[in-house]
Design a protein around this motif. Structure first.
Motif, PDB file in Angstrom:
ATOM      1  N   GLU A  25      14.849  82.301  66.219  1.00  0.00           N
ATOM      2  CA  GLU A  25      13.901  81.218  66.505  1.00  0.00           C
ATOM      3  C   GLU A  25      14.550  79.845  66.445  1.00  0.00           C
ATOM      4  OE1 GLU A  25      10.906  81.946  63.615  1.00  0.00           O
ATOM      5  OE2 GLU A  25       9.929  83.544  64.755  1.00  0.00           O
ATOM      6  N   GLY A  26      15.851  79.797  66.119  1.00  0.00           N
ATOM      7  CA  GLY A  26      16.562  78.515  66.152  1.00  0.00           C
ATOM      8  C   GLY A  26      16.887  77.911  64.813  1.00  0.00           C
ATOM      9  N   ALA A  27      16.573  78.576  63.725  1.00  0.00           N
ATOM     10  CA  ALA A  27      16.915  78.031  62.408  1.00  0.00           C
ATOM     11  C   ALA A  27      18.423  77.987  62.248  1.00  0.00           C
ATOM     12  CB  ALA A  27      16.292  78.884  61.314  1.00  0.00           C
ATOM     13  N   THR A  28      18.931  76.961  61.586  1.00  0.00           N
ATOM     14  CA  THR A  28      20.377  76.844  61.366  1.00  0.00           C
ATOM     15  C   THR A  28      20.778  77.665  60.148  1.00  0.00           C
ATOM     16  OG1 THR A  28      20.146  74.894  59.949  1.00  0.00           O
ATOM     17  CG2 THR A  28      20.359  74.530  62.334  1.00  0.00           C
ATOM     18  N   VAL A  29      22.034  78.000  60.100  1.00  0.00           N
ATOM     19  CA  VAL A  29      22.545  78.790  58.976  1.00  0.00           C
ATOM     20  C   VAL A  29      22.480  77.991  57.687  1.00  0.00           C
ATOM     21  CG1 VAL A  29      24.597  79.927  58.062  1.00  0.00           C
ATOM     22  CG2 VAL A  29      24.006  80.182  60.473  1.00  0.00           C
ATOM     23  N   THR A  30      22.778  76.702  57.755  1.00  0.00           N
ATOM     24  CA  THR A  30      22.749  75.886  56.536  1.00  0.00           C
ATOM     25  C   THR A  30      21.331  75.777  55.989  1.00  0.00           C
ATOM     26  OG1 THR A  30      22.619  73.927  57.972  1.00  0.00           O
ATOM     27  CG2 THR A  30      24.791  74.545  57.148  1.00  0.00           C
ATOM     28  N   ALA A  31      20.338  75.688  56.906  1.00  0.00           N
ATOM     29  CA  ALA A  31      18.953  75.615  56.452  1.00  0.00           C
ATOM     30  C   ALA A  31      18.538  76.918  55.783  1.00  0.00           C
ATOM     31  CB  ALA A  31      18.031  75.292  57.621  1.00  0.00           C
ATOM     32  N   LEU A  32      18.973  78.040  56.304  1.00  0.00           N
ATOM     33  CA  LEU A  32      18.641  79.330  55.711  1.00  0.00           C
ATOM     34  C   LEU A  32      19.353  79.535  54.382  1.00  0.00           C
ATOM     35  CD1 LEU A  32      18.657  81.627  58.873  1.00  0.00           C
ATOM     36  CD2 LEU A  32      16.689  80.759  57.605  1.00  0.00           C
ATOM     37  N   LEU A  33      20.572  79.035  54.255  1.00  0.00           N
ATOM     38  CA  LEU A  33      21.283  79.130  52.977  1.00  0.00           C
ATOM     39  C   LEU A  33      20.545  78.313  51.907  1.00  0.00           C
ATOM     40  CD1 LEU A  33      25.020  78.866  54.101  1.00  0.00           C
ATOM     41  CD2 LEU A  33      23.909  80.836  53.009  1.00  0.00           C
ATOM     42  N   ALA A  34      20.061  77.136  52.298  1.00  0.00           N
ATOM     43  CA  ALA A  34      19.335  76.295  51.342  1.00  0.00           C
ATOM     44  C   ALA A  34      18.018  76.948  50.946  1.00  0.00           C
ATOM     45  CB  ALA A  34      19.088  74.918  51.957  1.00  0.00           C
ATOM     46  N   LEU A  35      17.297  77.518  51.924  1.00  0.00           N
ATOM     47  CA  LEU A  35      16.032  78.183  51.617  1.00  0.00           C
ATOM     48  C   LEU A  35      16.264  79.399  50.733  1.00  0.00           C
ATOM     49  CD1 LEU A  35      12.973  78.472  52.055  1.00  0.00           C
ATOM     50  CD2 LEU A  35      13.492  79.759  54.163  1.00  0.00           C
ATOM     51  N   ALA A  36      17.280  80.145  51.013  1.00  0.00           N
ATOM     52  CA  ALA A  36      17.582  81.325  50.198  1.00  0.00           C
ATOM     53  C   ALA A  36      17.961  80.911  48.791  1.00  0.00           C
ATOM     54  CB  ALA A  36      18.711  82.118  50.851  1.00  0.00           C
ATOM     55  N   ALA A  37      18.717  79.806  48.660  1.00  0.00           N
ATOM     56  CA  ALA A  37      19.114  79.350  47.325  1.00  0.00           C
ATOM     57  C   ALA A  37      17.884  78.925  46.521  1.00  0.00           C
ATOM     58  CB  ALA A  37      20.107  78.198  47.450  1.00  0.00           C
ATOM     59  N   GLU A  38      16.893  78.313  47.175  1.00  0.00           N
ATOM     60  CA  GLU A  38      15.674  77.935  46.480  1.00  0.00           C
ATOM     61  C   GLU A  38      14.924  79.158  45.965  1.00  0.00           C
ATOM     62  OE1 GLU A  38      13.361  75.689  49.200  1.00  0.00           O
ATOM     63  OE2 GLU A  38      14.728  73.966  49.235  1.00  0.00           O
ATOM     64  N   ARG A  39      15.094  80.289  46.656  1.00  0.00           N
ATOM     65  CA  ARG A  39      14.419  81.528  46.233  1.00  0.00           C
ATOM     66  C   ARG A  39      15.303  82.374  45.324  1.00  0.00           C
ATOM     67  NH1 ARG A  39      11.690  78.449  48.448  1.00  0.00           N
ATOM     68  NH2 ARG A  39      10.071  78.763  50.038  1.00  0.00           N
ATOM     69  N   GLY A  40      16.444  81.803  44.980  1.00  0.00           N
ATOM     70  CA  GLY A  40      17.357  82.533  44.097  1.00  0.00           C
ATOM     71  C   GLY A  40      18.119  83.660  44.794  1.00  0.00           C
ATOM     72  N   ILE A  41      18.316  83.512  46.082  1.00  0.00           N
ATOM     73  CA  ILE A  41      19.003  84.552  46.870  1.00  0.00           C
ATOM     74  C   ILE A  41      20.304  83.970  47.434  1.00  0.00           C
ATOM     75  CG2 ILE A  41      18.835  86.107  48.856  1.00  0.00           C
ATOM     76  CD1 ILE A  41      15.791  85.993  48.529  1.00  0.00           C
ATOM     77  N   ASP A  42      21.378  84.712  47.264  1.00  0.00           N
ATOM     78  CA  ASP A  42      22.653  84.288  47.849  1.00  0.00           C
ATOM     79  C   ASP A  42      22.944  85.204  49.053  1.00  0.00           C
ATOM     80  OD1 ASP A  42      25.155  83.399  48.522  1.00  0.00           O
ATOM     81  OD2 ASP A  42      26.033  83.672  46.532  1.00  0.00           O
ATOM     82  N   LEU A  43      22.798  84.655  50.235  1.00  0.00           N
ATOM     83  CA  LEU A  43      23.006  85.457  51.441  1.00  0.00           C
ATOM     84  C   LEU A  43      24.468  85.863  51.651  1.00  0.00           C
ATOM     85  CD1 LEU A  43      20.724  83.487  53.971  1.00  0.00           C
ATOM     86  CD2 LEU A  43      20.186  85.599  52.712  1.00  0.00           C
ATOM     87  N   ARG A  44      25.360  85.133  50.985  1.00  0.00           N
ATOM     88  CA  ARG A  44      26.787  85.431  51.208  1.00  0.00           C
ATOM     89  C   ARG A  44      27.280  86.606  50.371  1.00  0.00           C
ATOM     90  NH1 ARG A  44      28.512  79.201  50.694  1.00  0.00           N
ATOM     91  NH2 ARG A  44      26.934  79.425  49.044  1.00  0.00           N
ATOM     92  N   ARG A  45      26.447  87.126  49.493  1.00  0.00           N
ATOM     93  CA  ARG A  45      26.850  88.281  48.681  1.00  0.00           C
ATOM     94  C   ARG A  45      26.235  89.581  49.167  1.00  0.00           C
ATOM     95  NH1 ARG A  45      26.806  86.075  42.385  1.00  0.00           N
ATOM     96  NH2 ARG A  45      28.347  84.405  42.695  1.00  0.00           N
ATOM     97  N   ARG A  46      25.842  89.586  50.419  1.00  0.00           N
ATOM     98  CA  ARG A  46      25.195  90.768  50.976  1.00  0.00           C
ATOM     99  C   ARG A  46      26.198  91.584  51.772  1.00  0.00           C
ATOM    100  NH1 ARG A  46      19.797  91.409  49.024  1.00  0.00           N
ATOM    101  NH2 ARG A  46      19.387  89.396  48.057  1.00  0.00           N
TER     102      ARG A  46
END
Length: 201
Positions: free
Chosen positions: A180-201
């Motif tokens: 849908e066009g979301a940027t990777v940096t925006a998703l990293l920030a949103l995931a960090a707010e939820r306590g999720i690290d997308l880079r450890r998947r």
């Protein structure tokens, strides 16, 4: 060619002596072993034997087709040397790129069969530049769509692997947000707010 006929018996005898007899059909073994020899013609035999062919017989011999003489082609100093740009080392990468593009084109055409030629070419170039293996290419393209080459590049640059694309953030998967066009940096920030690290998947 028909056999010539002479009124003079002497010419007939000379012709019968000089005319080439049909050689026996050699076997393949004989051809391999036998050295190449030039068969002498009638004029050469007459000269060797000291015979006078006479004008009538000479006219007949001139009418007979002579075998074409081929001259050996001179060897160029550069012959045998690969032309610039055609060495095996240079052909290898080019062939690999062609195979890679062919693989990308087939997958894009399978997932988006309605693309026009220029659209297919643009997306092929973008995905081929990522230099993914066949399994990686299929995983990323099926997850992000044929237009997702830039998103796949950004994910790889930030250390986000394909497994992170299935993570759900606020009710929607990462892959869907990227489509849908979301940027990777925006998703990293949103995931960090939820306590999720997308880079450890």
């Amino acid at each position: 060619m028909d056999e010539p006929r002479f009124t003079d018996p002497d010419l007939t005898a000379i012709w019968n002596f000089l005319r080439p007899s049909p050689p026996p059909v050699p076997s393949s073994t004989d051809l391999a072993r036998a050295p190449h020899r030039r068969t002498p013609d009638a004029q050469a035999i007459a000269a060797r034997e000291g015979l006078d062919l006479g004008p009538e017989l000479r006219r007949v011999l001139r009418r007979r087709p002579q075998p074409a003489k081929t001259q050996p082609r001179p060897t160029s100093p550069t012959e045998g040397t690969p032309a610039p740009g055609n060495t095996p080392q240079q052909q290898g990468p080019a062939a690999s790129r062609a195979v890679e593009r062919s693989r990308v084109i087939r997958l894009i055409a399978q997932l988006a069969p309605g693309l026009r030629h220029h659209q297919l070419r643009e997306r092929t170039t973008a995905w081929a530049a990522l230099k993914l293996t066949a399994p990686e290419l299929e995983t990323w393209m099926r997850a992000l769509g044929v237009d997702g080459a830039a998103a796949a590049r950004a994910c790889r640059a930030f250390g986000i692997g394909p497994a992170a694309l299935d993570v759900v953030l606020d009710g929607r998967q990462v892959r869907r947000r990227l489509r849908e066009g979301a940027t990777v940096t925006a998703l990293l920030a949103l995931a960090a707010e939820r306590g999720i690290d997308l880079r450890r998947r």
